[in-house]
Design an enzyme around this catalytic site. Sequence first.
Site: not given
Length: 521
Positions: A180, A473
């Site tokens: 469209h 970590c």
Amino acid sequence: MAEPLRLKAKSASPGIASGPAFLAEEPKAVSTPGTAGGYGALEKAIHISIRELERLAEGADAESRDIIDFQIEVLRDPTIAEATGARMQAEENVVFAWIATLDAYIGELEAADEEPMRARAVDILDIKNRVLGALAGTPVADFPPGSVFVGKDMEPSRFLAHDWSKGGGIALFAGSAAGHVALLARAKSVPMVVGTGRFSAADGDPVGVDGDAGAVILKAGGMLIPPLAPAGDTKLESGELRTTDGVPILISININDPAEIDALDPATAGVGLMRSEFSVTSIADAANEERQLAIYRRVLEQAGQNPVTIRMLDIGGDKPLAGLEDPPALEPGLRGVRLLLARPEIARVQARALLRAAVFGKLSVMLPMVSFPEEVDRMRELFREEAEKLGRRALQHRMPPIGMMVEVPSAALMLDTFASAAFFSFGTNDLTQYLAASHRDGNEVDAGKVAPAVLRLIEQAVKLAGGKPLSICGDMAGDPRYLPELLAAGLRHFSVAPAHRPAIRSAIIGLNADGTRAAGE
């Protein structure tokens, strides 16, 4: 001077246009509040969306009116609202219920054999996003007049709401000449090309659209998104240093908030742990794929060629998510990967954002609070399913390595059974808590007294890792007191808070790889 780059594309609407790029797939990372009100809120959002479309149709030409009428008809279709309501009755949040219902509709259209049917998918995407905006109270924003719209696809209502009298054009990574928007572009003589493939540009960069020949012209230095090094590439770049006896050690940093992204220096370090919770502060954020993508892309691009490990959402327990109050979110012990698997609608949005972000850097994904091998297997399958969907939508993506945090003692003791995990990272904060049966932020147990047990567990787990990449970590990684034992256990990758990095670097330089002091130290 380098020549501008000309990329081949498919013409969707003839004409020549140029202007500053407007990157539609890089929205501002604005947090939106959680949505309350249940089915009533959805009905109100649909009603608001219909009124917006009706206003847009006022004075529109016949072709534009037909498109808007189709969208209004879909919004008024009771089966759409009923399907969403059924999902909500199954204890699904209204935002995710709407997304899942419309995504199913979009998926059916994208899988159609005929191109005109496939092109209709963006019409439904338009409806989906308009209602989400109404739910969040954030209307669909226009873009600057005279811009070249750059994105994966473009919604019809966005085209119709824009003032094209100032010029501008459209360049779509995917898109369709039968859609469209292409029809509207031809009717309004807006130059448009589709099928460019994803290319590198920044907001405001000059971009040309050649709708006659089918091409996009970028400024000198523009490029298609380049391929990355293979996922198995373990070459150490920034952040590398060596122990006194010459063994390479990698020091990365942890990222806990947006300010630390800007402070990341690609010349000195990569990211060993990015906690993604700061990017998702409410249920509305958890449903916002584009917002998450923008944040992940930002840290990957800031890191340059350095690796970045992003941990999936560790929510639940003492880490609540605003708007996620309904069961099973409140069940005791439902946290991290368990909650993500119990609420797959949250995991799927984040997985898509991570898959799409992976094309912009060296990304690895880490799963939080893993207890059993099947949790890794199920999450890997979820990523594969979402990757297939992205492929059908012609969205660029890459499957990153998927590893796991080692923060549950039972997982550490059985690490050799986690065959599908690509890597392991020891999270010593939770590991300490669960070993000592204490609260993570409590004072019941002295962490220093628990440290020998944690170090012994890590040493045993390293031997069970089967040669897979390892890192650490948690807070222990940034404490020089524990560095000799961690090196002796075999750890060679430390991810620490930025403030702790200088002290850890200095400590490593004075040690041998077995943790002993270098001669003369």
